[in-house]
Design an enzyme around this catalytic site. Structure first.
Site: not given
Length: 169
Positions: A31-32
């Site tokens: 994820g970011y």
């Protein structure tokens, strides 16, 4: 700490022969925390370990950019995943040796199902390398193939893919 520059080239993959050629594979979830153009902060879980990665802007050709990565305990990576922007990347990474290089072939799942990309890391932008038969069109520097872009605009939502699925052969 010395600046780390990642130099890589990306390609679409023509067939599934990479699976038989792979000497290793692992499932990756990432994820970011930040996915702005020119800077990303990524959290990744791979093989029971966590990683925090910061990447800078790509150069003009898209082949190189600053990259810093630090291994984290799994529990910390799981906590950081809660801070991530909506949209996760789920993929299996296959490692395939070809000549003196190792290709990382990512087979995507979920909203990016159907996309398979191969990358090779180089010591120099002009370094020659042997190409495995499964390599297709080069997509180095094409932003739509960056994981941070795929997280926001998944492969299944690309206009060209919608048209293909509406009019099957």
């Amino acid at each position: 700490m010395a600046q780390a520059i990642e130099i890589e080239r990306k390609f679409l993959v023509l067939d599934s022969s990479y699976r038989e050629q792979a000497f290793s594979s692992s499932r990756i979830c990432q994820g970011y925390i930040c996915s702005m153009r020119g800077r990303t902060v990524r959290v990744r879980i791979r093989d029971g370990k966590g990683y925090l990665t910061i990447k800078g802007a790509s150069n003009e050709s898209g082949t190189s950019r600053y990259e810093w990565e630090h291994e984290l305990p799994l529990s910390e990576a799981e906590e950081l995943m809660k801070l991530c922007e909506p949209g996760m990347i789920d993929k299996t990474r296959y490692l395939v040796k070809c000549g003196t290089h190792t290709f990382e072939v990512d087979e995507f799942y979920g909203a990016n199902e159907g996309l398979v990309i191969a990358e090779v890391e180089l010591a120099d932008e002009n370094e020659p390398f042997e190409r495995p038969a499964f390599l297709g069109e080069e997509v180095t520097g094409q932003v739509k193939y960056y994981n941070s872009f795929l997280m926001k605009t998944p492969y299944k939502d690309w206009e060209e893919n919608k048209k293909q699925s509406e009019y099957p052969l």
